[in-house]
Design a protein around this motif. Structure first.
Motif, short mmCIF file in Angstrom:
data_model
loop_
_atom_site.label_atom_id
_atom_site.label_comp_id
_atom_site.label_asym_id
_atom_site.label_seq_id
_atom_site.Cartn_x
_atom_site.Cartn_y
_atom_site.Cartn_z
N GLY A 1 22.64 -28.35 -36.81
CA GLY A 1 24.09 -28.19 -36.86
C GLY A 1 24.73 -28.96 -38.00
O GLY A 1 24.05 -29.45 -38.92
N THR A 2 26.05 -29.08 -37.94
CA THR A 2 26.80 -29.80 -38.96
C THR A 2 27.85 -30.70 -38.30
O THR A 2 28.42 -30.35 -37.26
CB THR A 2 27.53 -28.85 -39.93
N LEU A 3 28.07 -31.85 -38.92
CA LEU A 3 29.10 -32.79 -38.49
C LEU A 3 30.09 -32.95 -39.64
O LEU A 3 29.71 -33.35 -40.74
CB LEU A 3 28.47 -34.14 -38.15
N THR A 4 31.34 -32.59 -39.40
CA THR A 4 32.36 -32.69 -40.45
C THR A 4 33.51 -33.58 -39.97
O THR A 4 33.86 -33.57 -38.79
CB THR A 4 32.92 -31.31 -40.84
N ILE A 5 34.06 -34.33 -40.91
CA ILE A 5 35.15 -35.26 -40.62
C ILE A 5 36.27 -34.99 -41.60
O ILE A 5 36.06 -34.96 -42.82
CB ILE A 5 34.67 -36.71 -40.73
N SER B 1 34.42 -32.54 -36.18
CA SER B 1 33.89 -31.29 -35.64
C SER B 1 32.37 -31.32 -35.63
O SER B 1 31.75 -31.63 -36.64
CB SER B 1 34.37 -30.09 -36.48
N VAL B 2 31.81 -30.99 -34.47
CA VAL B 2 30.35 -30.87 -34.32
C VAL B 2 30.05 -29.40 -34.06
O VAL B 2 30.48 -28.84 -33.05
CB VAL B 2 29.83 -31.73 -33.16
N ARG B 3 29.31 -28.77 -34.97
CA ARG B 3 28.97 -27.36 -34.83
C ARG B 3 27.47 -27.23 -34.57
O ARG B 3 26.65 -27.72 -35.37
CB ARG B 3 29.36 -26.59 -36.10
N LEU B 4 27.13 -26.58 -33.46
CA LEU B 4 25.74 -26.45 -33.05
C LEU B 4 25.40 -24.97 -32.87
O LEU B 4 26.02 -24.29 -32.04
CB LEU B 4 25.50 -27.20 -31.74
N PRO B 5 24.42 -24.45 -33.62
CA PRO B 5 24.08 -23.03 -33.52
C PRO B 5 23.40 -22.70 -32.20
O PRO B 5 22.71 -23.54 -31.60
CB PRO B 5 23.13 -22.82 -34.70
N PHE B 6 23.60 -21.46 -31.76
CA PHE B 6 22.94 -21.00 -30.54
C PHE B 6 21.46 -20.80 -30.76
O PHE B 6 21.01 -20.56 -31.89
CB PHE B 6 23.56 -19.68 -30.07
N ALA B 7 20.70 -20.88 -29.68
CA ALA B 7 19.30 -20.51 -29.74
C ALA B 7 19.22 -19.00 -30.04
O ALA B 7 20.09 -18.24 -29.61
CB ALA B 7 18.61 -20.81 -28.39
#
Length: 214
Positions: A188-192, A203-209
């Motif tokens: 995923g990605t962590l943006t500030i 923002s924490v963005r986590l892709p689906f399986a």
């Protein structure tokens, strides 16, 4: 800094220099608080050493990210309330598919972000947490109503050992770097960023399986 406060208050109380019961209780509270902060700093440094020498591993499994987040909020909400702050949770409008991740590490990320918001945005009094998704990933957003981050510091806040001008005395400067490592290794990605209208938006963005995509 934590050791200075711990030693100073411990010696003051031990030597009988503080006689008022209220001041003794206040001093003991400072000792407990600073000891916890020192523990957190040591744990972050251990995490950093694991990253550096390749011993940093994730135990990946399919997670209900909404459930993991709600557990974290339940853990932290009362502590914030006692500190005079409000935590507002906006759940997703629709069910979110499973995401791959390490549950303990992700809770570590969520708690670190909430702790930063509580420390650096205390005057804002309110922290908002929201969860939503698109066709590819789930996104968890943490928004405080504090002063935000100076624009010249934003590109550096996730760098190891970076501490902004206003907060040099707090923390180890590697908490967000460890969080970024966890989220990156989770795919995923962590943006500030600074939020519209003031405050900080993380923002924490986590892709689906693959098998859980919409």
């Amino acid at each position: 800094t934590p050791l200075t406060a711990i030693n100073g208050w411990a010696e003051t109380i031990m030597n009988g220099e503080v006689r008022d019961a209220g001041d003794v209780k206040k001093g003991m509270g400072i000792i407990v608080s600073e000891a916890r902060r020192l523990t957190n700093m040591v744990e972050e440094l251990l995490e950093f050493s694991r990253i550096q020498d390749g011993r940093f591993n994730l135990s990946m499994e399919l997670l209900d990210i909404e459930s993991e987040l709600e557990d974290t909020i339940f853990t932290y909400q009362e502590l914030l309330r006692q500190d005079g702050m409000q935590l507002i949770y906006n759940p997703p409008e629709e069910e979110i598919p499973l995401v791959p991740g390490d549950p303990e590490r992700l809770k570590q990320v969520f708690l670190n972000i909430l702790d930063n918001a509580a420390k650096y945005a205390r005057d804002g009094k309110t922290i908002e947490v929201s969860v939503f998704s698109d066709s590819e990933a789930a996104t968890i957003q943490f928004r405080d109503h504090g002063p935000g981050i100076p624009e010249n510091e934003l590109p550096h806040v996730k760098e190891k050992f970076f501490k902004g001008e206003k907060h040099k005395a707090r923390g180890s400067g590697i908490g967000l770097a460890v969080c970024d490592e966890i989220i990156t290794r989770s795919g995923g990605t962590l943006t500030i960023a600074n939020a519209p209208g003031g405050g900080t938006l993380v923002s924490v963005r986590l892709p689906f399986a693959p098998e859980s995509g919409n």
